[in-house]
Enzyme design. Structure first.
Site, PDB file in Angstrom:
ATOM      1  N   HIS A   2      31.038  49.378  45.154  1.00 38.57           N
ATOM      2  CA  HIS A   2      31.929  49.181  43.806  1.00 38.57           C
ATOM      3  C   HIS A   2      31.074  48.362  42.842  1.00 38.57           C
ATOM      4  CE1 HIS A   2      35.027  49.142  40.937  1.00 38.57           C
ATOM      5  NE2 HIS A   2      34.752  47.901  40.820  1.00 38.57           N
TER       6      HIS A   2
ATOM      7  N   ASP B 137      48.708  49.792  40.332  1.00 39.82           N
ATOM      8  CA  ASP B 137      47.754  49.530  39.689  1.00 39.82           C
ATOM      9  C   ASP B 137      47.833  50.255  38.248  1.00 39.82           C
ATOM     10  OD1 ASP B 137      45.203  48.058  39.146  1.00 39.82           O
ATOM     11  OD2 ASP B 137      44.156  50.002  39.122  1.00 39.82           O
TER      12      ASP B 137
ATOM     13  N   ARG C 100      48.481  45.511  31.163  1.00 40.84           N
ATOM     14  CA  ARG C 100      47.432  44.580  30.985  1.00 40.84           C
ATOM     15  C   ARG C 100      46.756  44.946  29.686  1.00 40.84           C
ATOM     16  NH1 ARG C 100      44.233  44.883  36.003  1.00 40.84           N
ATOM     17  NH2 ARG C 100      42.676  43.213  34.837  1.00 40.84           N
TER      18      ARG C 100
ATOM     19  N   SER D  28      43.214  44.508  41.673  1.00 45.43           N
ATOM     20  CA  SER D  28      43.137  45.857  40.877  1.00 45.43           C
ATOM     21  C   SER D  28      42.196  46.677  41.484  1.00 45.43           C
ATOM     22  CB  SER D  28      42.942  45.906  39.219  1.00 45.43           C
ATOM     23  OG  SER D  28      42.453  46.886  38.892  1.00 45.43           O
TER      24      SER D  28
ATOM     25  N   LYS E  51      42.416  49.413  45.214  1.00 45.09           N
ATOM     26  CA  LYS E  51      42.079  50.628  45.154  1.00 45.09           C
ATOM     27  C   LYS E  51      41.026  50.844  46.259  1.00 45.09           C
ATOM     28  CE  LYS E  51      41.229  50.390  40.927  1.00 45.09           C
ATOM     29  NZ  LYS E  51      41.182  50.338  39.368  1.00 45.09           N
TER      30      LYS E  51
END
Length: 442
Positions: A83, A162, A169, A184, A188
């Site tokens: 990621h 999320d 947010r 967050s 995931k």
């Protein structure tokens, strides 16, 4: 009895929350029992007061349990995920994941769509004609087992908490809270079901985290969450003051990824890809050291196995593999404008954020989630920081489909390129590597 107002008050006053309080609040937020105005107050209190490691893990765990956790037990081997926290000309996934898969580590990756500078990995993949990124779990598992790699869109039931928190947010100026970012991202990744998570934490002008101290705090927090959740996790802090690769834009980045897998990638992009890929192979148990992992990846690159693996994945997901050789089959922009040097100089700075925003204005990214992306547009950076440029040479090639937009971004692109008469040193590309209990500065 737990009440939402008491949870908000405790967080406002800086008192650590218990697991039961966090779980109660998150469930109420998702069910609608706790109204948005109280959730917004909780987010703002968290923004100012922060969270300790125990609270962040508890929040992440509750977020994971708000939806389904993907079961990848049907995939043989140690499943690996990667990621990036987001940058400009960051084509790493399309390069490193096929390379790692070709070395024997199964890649089962769920990605989101981009919001901001350019599209996300899914948008880039959809520039390939016929490419499907919405697959069933069974299709996903079967492709990983047969090909070794699949990249698909996140399912709607993956971490719904999320989605709820992020939507608030985004409108309450609480996006850039490190505990909220960490929970967050990691909720995931954990719900995605992989055994290994390698994080590329960007730092610099074109990144979410602008300074190294904040990026380090975020990296340590995410690594701790991953390890505590039973996932082997490493974070690599990489520079994003200038664009990483040379291509900014979806179709253009697919071309750059293909060129990289054919051994013609930009040096900065390849350095980051090989570093990330090496840690992916080490954590997957395929390589015992960084040097061995790096050699495996280099062999996969030189032999063409990495490129073959990308083609296998694209074909398995319905894409036209001819487009990976004949780039004219990919979306093409009608306008190509060369921004040329008017004198001799060295490039001293390329403002990644400005260039990324220019690409977005051309149509390569989304300002809002519902915005439609133009897969053909963007730009190619022909010269990087430290490069010498002769008068008449092209510094940037702009790809556009709207002449007015091209004219609008030209002054901004020019202002993003700083020059010097003196030779300029290239900056550090990889700042540090974070593992649980160990930080190595490079």
């Amino acid at each position: 009895m737990i009440r939402a107002v008491d949870v908000i008050r405790k967080k406002r006053d800086g008192v650590p929350l218990g697991d039961d309080e966090i779980d109660y609040f998150l469930k109420g937020c998702c069910s609608g029992d706790i109204p948005d105005y109280q959730t917004a107050a909780f987010l703002m209190a968290t923004y100012f007061r922060g969270m300790n490691e125990k609270e962040v893990f508890s929040l992440t765990d509750s977020m994971v349990r708000s939806g389904k956790v993907v079961d990848l037990s049907g995939i043989k081997g140690t499943k690996v995920d990667k990621h990036s926290t987001g940058g400009v000309a960051d084509t790493t996934t399309l390069v490193v994941c096929p390379l790692v898969a070709s070395c024997g580590a199964p890649i089962a990756k769920m990605s989101g769509r981009g919001l901001g500078h350019t599209g996300g990995t899914l948008d880039k993949l959809e520039a390939i004609p016929g490419m499907k990124v919405s697959l069933t779990l069974d299709e996903f598992v079967n492709i990983v087992n047969s090909v070794g790699i699949s990249i698909i869109s996140q399912t709607d039931d993956l971490v719904p908490a999320d989605k709820k928190l992020y939507s608030l947010r985004d409108v309450t100026a609480t996006v850039d809270s490190i505990p909220l970012i960490a929970s967050s991202v990691m909720s995931k990744k954990i719900a995605g079901g992989s055994d290994v998570i390698v994080l590329d934490v960007k730092v610099g002008k074109g990144a979410f985290m602008k300074d190294l101290k904040d990026a380090m705090t975020l990296a340590k927090m995410m690594v701790n969450i991953g390890e505590t959740s039973g996932r082997r996790t490493v974070a690599v802090l990489t520079d994003m003051n200038q664009p990483l690769g040379r291509a900014i834009g979806n179709s253009l980045e697919v071309i750059e990824a293909c060129e990289a897998l054919k051994g013609r990638g930009p040096s900065e992009l390849m350095e980051v890809c090989l570093a990330l890929g090496s840690y992916m192979l080490i954590l997957a148990g395929i390589a015992q050291s960084f040097d061995i992992a790096s050699k495996l990846l280099q062999d996969a690159l030189v032999s063409g196995r990495g490129m073959d693996k990308l083609k296998e994945m694209v074909k398995a997901q319905g894409g036209d593999i001819n487009a990976l050789e004949d780039y004219s089959l990919l979306p093409q922009a009608k306008i190509k404008y060369e921004l040329k040097a008017q004198e001799d100089f060295y490039i001293s700075e390329l403002d990644a954020e400005k260039l990324g925003l220019c690409a977005m204005k051309l149509g390569a990214g989304r300002a809002k989630k519902e915005d439609k992306i133009d897969l053909a547009v963007g730009m190619v950076i022909n010269k990087k920081v430290g490069d010498y440029v002769s008068s008449g040479e092209s510094v940037v090639t702009i790809h556009g489909n709207d002449e007015r937009l091209v004219e609008e971004v030209l002054p901004e692109i020019k202002s993003a390129v700083k020059t010097s008469k003196q030779k300029v040193a290239k900056g550090k590309l990889i700042h540090a590597v974070v593992q649980r209990g160990l930080t190595q500065f490079l």
